[in-house]
Motif scaffolding. Structure first.
Motif, PDB file in Angstrom:
ATOM      1  N   MET A   1       0.814  -1.190   0.000  1.00  0.00           N
ATOM      2  CA  MET A   1       0.000   0.000   0.000  1.00  0.00           C
ATOM      3  C   MET A   1       0.864   1.263   0.000  1.00  0.00           C
ATOM      4  SD  MET A   1      -2.963   0.785  -0.393  1.00  0.00           S
ATOM      5  CE  MET A   1      -4.550   0.469   0.232  1.00  0.00           C
ATOM      6  N   PHE A   2       1.998   1.231   0.723  1.00  0.00           N
ATOM      7  CA  PHE A   2       2.898   2.386   0.766  1.00  0.00           C
ATOM      8  C   PHE A   2       3.370   2.746  -0.636  1.00  0.00           C
ATOM      9  CE2 PHE A   2       7.370   3.739   0.771  1.00  0.00           C
ATOM     10  CZ  PHE A   2       7.214   5.001   1.320  1.00  0.00           C
ATOM     11  N   LEU A   3       3.821   1.738  -1.404  1.00  0.00           N
ATOM     12  CA  LEU A   3       4.327   2.017  -2.743  1.00  0.00           C
ATOM     13  C   LEU A   3       3.218   2.523  -3.663  1.00  0.00           C
ATOM     14  CD1 LEU A   3       6.818  -0.918  -3.151  1.00  0.00           C
ATOM     15  CD2 LEU A   3       7.338   1.483  -2.745  1.00  0.00           C
ATOM     16  N   TYR A   4       1.999   2.012  -3.478  1.00  0.00           N
ATOM     17  CA  TYR A   4       0.875   2.501  -4.269  1.00  0.00           C
ATOM     18  C   TYR A   4       0.659   3.990  -4.010  1.00  0.00           C
ATOM     19  CZ  TYR A   4      -3.801   3.500  -5.862  1.00  0.00           C
ATOM     20  OH  TYR A   4      -4.868   4.075  -6.477  1.00  0.00           O
ATOM     21  N   LYS A   5       0.675   4.376  -2.739  1.00  0.00           N
ATOM     22  CA  LYS A   5       0.450   5.779  -2.393  1.00  0.00           C
ATOM     23  C   LYS A   5       1.609   6.662  -2.856  1.00  0.00           C
ATOM     24  CE  LYS A   5      -2.751   5.026   1.326  1.00  0.00           C
ATOM     25  NZ  LYS A   5      -3.155   5.323   2.678  1.00  0.00           N
ATOM     26  N   LEU A   6       2.811   6.128  -2.829  1.00  0.00           N
ATOM     27  CA  LEU A   6       3.982   6.896  -3.235  1.00  0.00           C
ATOM     28  C   LEU A   6       4.035   7.111  -4.749  1.00  0.00           C
ATOM     29  CD1 LEU A   6       6.661   8.232  -2.367  1.00  0.00           C
ATOM     30  CD2 LEU A   6       7.739   5.988  -2.643  1.00  0.00           C
ATOM     31  N   PHE A   7       3.789   6.035  -5.517  1.00  0.00           N
ATOM     32  CA  PHE A   7       3.962   6.108  -6.970  1.00  0.00           C
ATOM     33  C   PHE A   7       2.665   6.250  -7.758  1.00  0.00           C
ATOM     34  CE2 PHE A   7       7.894   4.064  -5.572  1.00  0.00           C
ATOM     35  CZ  PHE A   7       8.818   4.875  -6.204  1.00  0.00           C
ATOM     36  N   LYS A   8       1.544   5.874  -7.178  1.00  0.00           N
ATOM     37  CA  LYS A   8       0.234   5.959  -7.835  1.00  0.00           C
ATOM     38  C   LYS A   8       0.255   5.361  -9.248  1.00  0.00           C
ATOM     39  CE  LYS A   8      -1.314   9.970  -5.236  1.00  0.00           C
ATOM     40  NZ  LYS A   8      -0.259  10.201  -4.316  1.00  0.00           N
ATOM     41  N   PRO A   9       0.630   4.082  -9.380  1.00  0.00           N
ATOM     42  CA  PRO A   9       0.718   3.480 -10.721  1.00  0.00           C
ATOM     43  C   PRO A   9      -0.664   3.279 -11.355  1.00  0.00           C
ATOM     44  CG  PRO A   9       0.990   1.804  -9.049  1.00  0.00           C
ATOM     45  CD  PRO A   9       0.925   3.121  -8.329  1.00  0.00           C
ATOM     46  N   ARG A  10      -0.699   3.440 -12.675  1.00  0.00           N
ATOM     47  CA  ARG A  10      -1.941   3.160 -13.413  1.00  0.00           C
ATOM     48  C   ARG A  10      -2.177   1.667 -13.517  1.00  0.00           C
ATOM     49  NH1 ARG A  10      -0.910   6.610 -18.662  1.00  0.00           N
ATOM     50  NH2 ARG A  10       0.823   5.216 -18.499  1.00  0.00           N
ATOM     51  N   ARG A  11      -1.092   0.917 -13.670  1.00  0.00           N
ATOM     52  CA  ARG A  11      -1.160  -0.538 -13.778  1.00  0.00           C
ATOM     53  C   ARG A  11      -0.126  -1.127 -12.842  1.00  0.00           C
ATOM     54  NH1 ARG A  11      -1.799   1.231 -18.993  1.00  0.00           N
ATOM     55  NH2 ARG A  11      -3.525   0.350 -20.143  1.00  0.00           N
ATOM     56  N   MET A  12      -0.435  -2.314 -12.332  1.00  0.00           N
ATOM     57  CA  MET A  12       0.501  -2.967 -11.438  1.00  0.00           C
ATOM     58  C   MET A  12       0.318  -4.475 -11.549  1.00  0.00           C
ATOM     59  SD  MET A  12       1.136  -2.109  -7.437  1.00  0.00           S
ATOM     60  CE  MET A  12      -0.366  -2.835  -6.846  1.00  0.00           C
ATOM     61  N   SER A  13       1.441  -5.184 -11.537  1.00  0.00           N
ATOM     62  CA  SER A  13       1.402  -6.640 -11.614  1.00  0.00           C
ATOM     63  C   SER A  13       2.375  -7.201 -10.583  1.00  0.00           C
ATOM     64  CB  SER A  13       1.787  -7.106 -13.020  1.00  0.00           C
ATOM     65  OG  SER A  13       1.537  -8.483 -13.147  1.00  0.00           O
ATOM     66  N   ALA A  14       1.958  -8.261  -9.907  1.00  0.00           N
ATOM     67  CA  ALA A  14       2.792  -8.925  -8.905  1.00  0.00           C
ATOM     68  C   ALA A  14       3.071 -10.352  -9.345  1.00  0.00           C
ATOM     69  CB  ALA A  14       2.089  -8.930  -7.552  1.00  0.00           C
ATOM     70  N   VAL A  15       4.270 -10.820  -9.022  1.00  0.00           N
ATOM     71  CA  VAL A  15       4.677 -12.189  -9.324  1.00  0.00           C
ATOM     72  C   VAL A  15       5.015 -12.851  -7.998  1.00  0.00           C
ATOM     73  CG1 VAL A  15       6.426 -13.605 -10.458  1.00  0.00           C
ATOM     74  CG2 VAL A  15       5.546 -11.566 -11.597  1.00  0.00           C
ATOM     75  N   GLU A  16       4.419 -13.992  -7.741  1.00  0.00           N
ATOM     76  CA  GLU A  16       4.622 -14.733  -6.495  1.00  0.00           C
ATOM     77  C   GLU A  16       4.951 -16.176  -6.836  1.00  0.00           C
ATOM     78  OE1 GLU A  16       5.109 -16.271  -3.042  1.00  0.00           O
ATOM     79  OE2 GLU A  16       4.683 -14.123  -3.086  1.00  0.00           O
ATOM     80  N   ILE A  17       6.053 -16.685  -6.296  1.00  0.00           N
ATOM     81  CA  ILE A  17       6.465 -18.052  -6.620  1.00  0.00           C
ATOM     82  C   ILE A  17       5.569 -19.106  -5.980  1.00  0.00           C
ATOM     83  CG2 ILE A  17       8.152 -18.323  -4.762  1.00  0.00           C
ATOM     84  CD1 ILE A  17       9.844 -19.628  -7.316  1.00  0.00           C
ATOM     85  N   SER A  18       5.003 -18.787  -4.842  1.00  0.00           N
ATOM     86  CA  SER A  18       4.144 -19.753  -4.156  1.00  0.00           C
ATOM     87  C   SER A  18       2.831 -19.943  -4.920  1.00  0.00           C
ATOM     88  CB  SER A  18       3.835 -19.270  -2.745  1.00  0.00           C
ATOM     89  OG  SER A  18       2.879 -20.114  -2.143  1.00  0.00           O
ATOM     90  N   PRO A  19       2.382 -21.186  -5.036  1.00  0.00           N
ATOM     91  CA  PRO A  19       1.086 -21.404  -5.688  1.00  0.00           C
ATOM     92  C   PRO A  19      -0.084 -21.048  -4.770  1.00  0.00           C
ATOM     93  CG  PRO A  19       2.033 -23.499  -5.017  1.00  0.00           C
ATOM     94  CD  PRO A  19       3.062 -22.445  -4.710  1.00  0.00           C
ATOM     95  N   LYS A  20       0.197 -20.883  -3.478  1.00  0.00           N
ATOM     96  CA  LYS A  20      -0.854 -20.601  -2.499  1.00  0.00           C
ATOM     97  C   LYS A  20      -1.279 -19.135  -2.592  1.00  0.00           C
ATOM     98  CE  LYS A  20      -1.839 -20.868   2.409  1.00  0.00           C
ATOM     99  NZ  LYS A  20      -1.281 -21.066   3.729  1.00  0.00           N
ATOM    100  N   PRO A  21      -2.542 -18.879  -2.877  1.00  0.00           N
ATOM    101  CA  PRO A  21      -3.021 -17.497  -2.974  1.00  0.00           C
ATOM    102  C   PRO A  21      -2.856 -16.746  -1.654  1.00  0.00           C
ATOM    103  CG  PRO A  21      -4.606 -19.008  -3.921  1.00  0.00           C
ATOM    104  CD  PRO A  21      -3.575 -19.840  -3.212  1.00  0.00           C
ATOM    105  N   VAL A  22      -2.577 -15.458  -1.755  1.00  0.00           N
ATOM    106  CA  VAL A  22      -2.435 -14.576  -0.600  1.00  0.00           C
ATOM    107  C   VAL A  22      -3.700 -13.723  -0.540  1.00  0.00           C
ATOM    108  CG1 VAL A  22      -1.046 -12.741   0.430  1.00  0.00           C
ATOM    109  CG2 VAL A  22       0.068 -14.572  -0.896  1.00  0.00           C
ATOM    110  N   ALA A  23      -4.520 -13.963   0.473  1.00  0.00           N
ATOM    111  CA  ALA A  23      -5.839 -13.335   0.558  1.00  0.00           C
ATOM    112  C   ALA A  23      -5.810 -11.808   0.488  1.00  0.00           C
ATOM    113  CB  ALA A  23      -6.561 -13.811   1.816  1.00  0.00           C
ATOM    114  N   PRO A  24      -4.978 -11.105   1.261  1.00  0.00           N
ATOM    115  CA  PRO A  24      -4.999  -9.630   1.163  1.00  0.00           C
ATOM    116  C   PRO A  24      -4.618  -9.127  -0.232  1.00  0.00           C
ATOM    117  CG  PRO A  24      -3.845 -10.317   3.154  1.00  0.00           C
ATOM    118  CD  PRO A  24      -4.100 -11.560   2.338  1.00  0.00           C
ATOM    119  N   LEU A  25      -3.696  -9.817  -0.874  1.00  0.00           N
ATOM    120  CA  LEU A  25      -3.303  -9.418  -2.224  1.00  0.00           C
ATOM    121  C   LEU A  25      -4.449  -9.640  -3.209  1.00  0.00           C
ATOM    122  CD1 LEU A  25      -1.155  -8.387  -4.158  1.00  0.00           C
ATOM    123  CD2 LEU A  25      -0.240 -10.714  -4.282  1.00  0.00           C
TER     124      LEU A  25
END
Length: 182
Positions: free
Chosen positions: A1-25
């Protein structure tokens, strides 16, 4: 959330190696337009990273935050794929670079004890800064560092063509001295 507020990106993508979903994300992605997440995806998967940049990010890459494996080999691989695609003036952040120099990681049975220190990548990037005009600045803090891509640098389009892709680190000028990892 900090980086979102700092940079205010129009688009954002995350890469996670774990197959287990992260609920807050997943919750964040579902509530916000142009937000994507890829589970069971390695930061070393260059083809996938390029697909994400070209597709989901509409070929607009201004910021990369690497808070992934914290290992030299994997972090170096994703840097080699993503930094050439970063727009001129863009920012590349690498977190937790100093783990190998912390007292908790000094014993032979410590986590990552058999791995090369991530600080090696920082040293290579400093040599790249001195050898090329690709990087305008590197700011180092205790737990992260920030690389600013030069505004005069051009994006390397040949990265899309696998046969054309060489290592960005081949551009380091080192007086024919060999670099040794720690």
């Amino acid at each position: 959330m900090f980086l979102y507020k700092l940079f205010k990106p129009r688009r954002m993508s995350a890469v996670e190696i774990s197959p287990k979903p992260v609920a807050p994300l997943l919750d964040y992605v579902s509530r916000t337009e142009n937000r994507f997440v890829h589970f069971a995806t390695s930061q070393c998967d260059g083809e996938k990273l390029i697909q994400i940049v070209l597709g989901e990010l509409a070929d607009e890459l201004d910021l990369v935050v690497d808070d992934a494996s914290h290992t030299y080999e994997e972090t170096r691989a994703s840097f080699e794929y993503l930094f050439p695609l970063l727009n001129p003036g863009g920012v590349y952040v690498i977190e937790d670079w100093s783990w190998a120099h912390h007292p908790d990681y000094q014993s032979p049975d410590a986590p990552f004890s058999g791995r090369c220190a991530l600080s090696n990548l920082l040293f290579e990037q400093i040599m790249l800064l001195g050898s090329t005009l690709l990087i305008s600045e590197i700011r180092v803090c205790r737990f992260l560092y920030v690389i600013h891509k030069a505004k005069s640098a051009v994006r390397r389009r040949e990265i899309y063509e696998k046969s054309e892709r060489g290592s960005i680190f081949d551009q380091i000028i080192s007086r024919d001295k060999k670099w040794s990892l720690i």
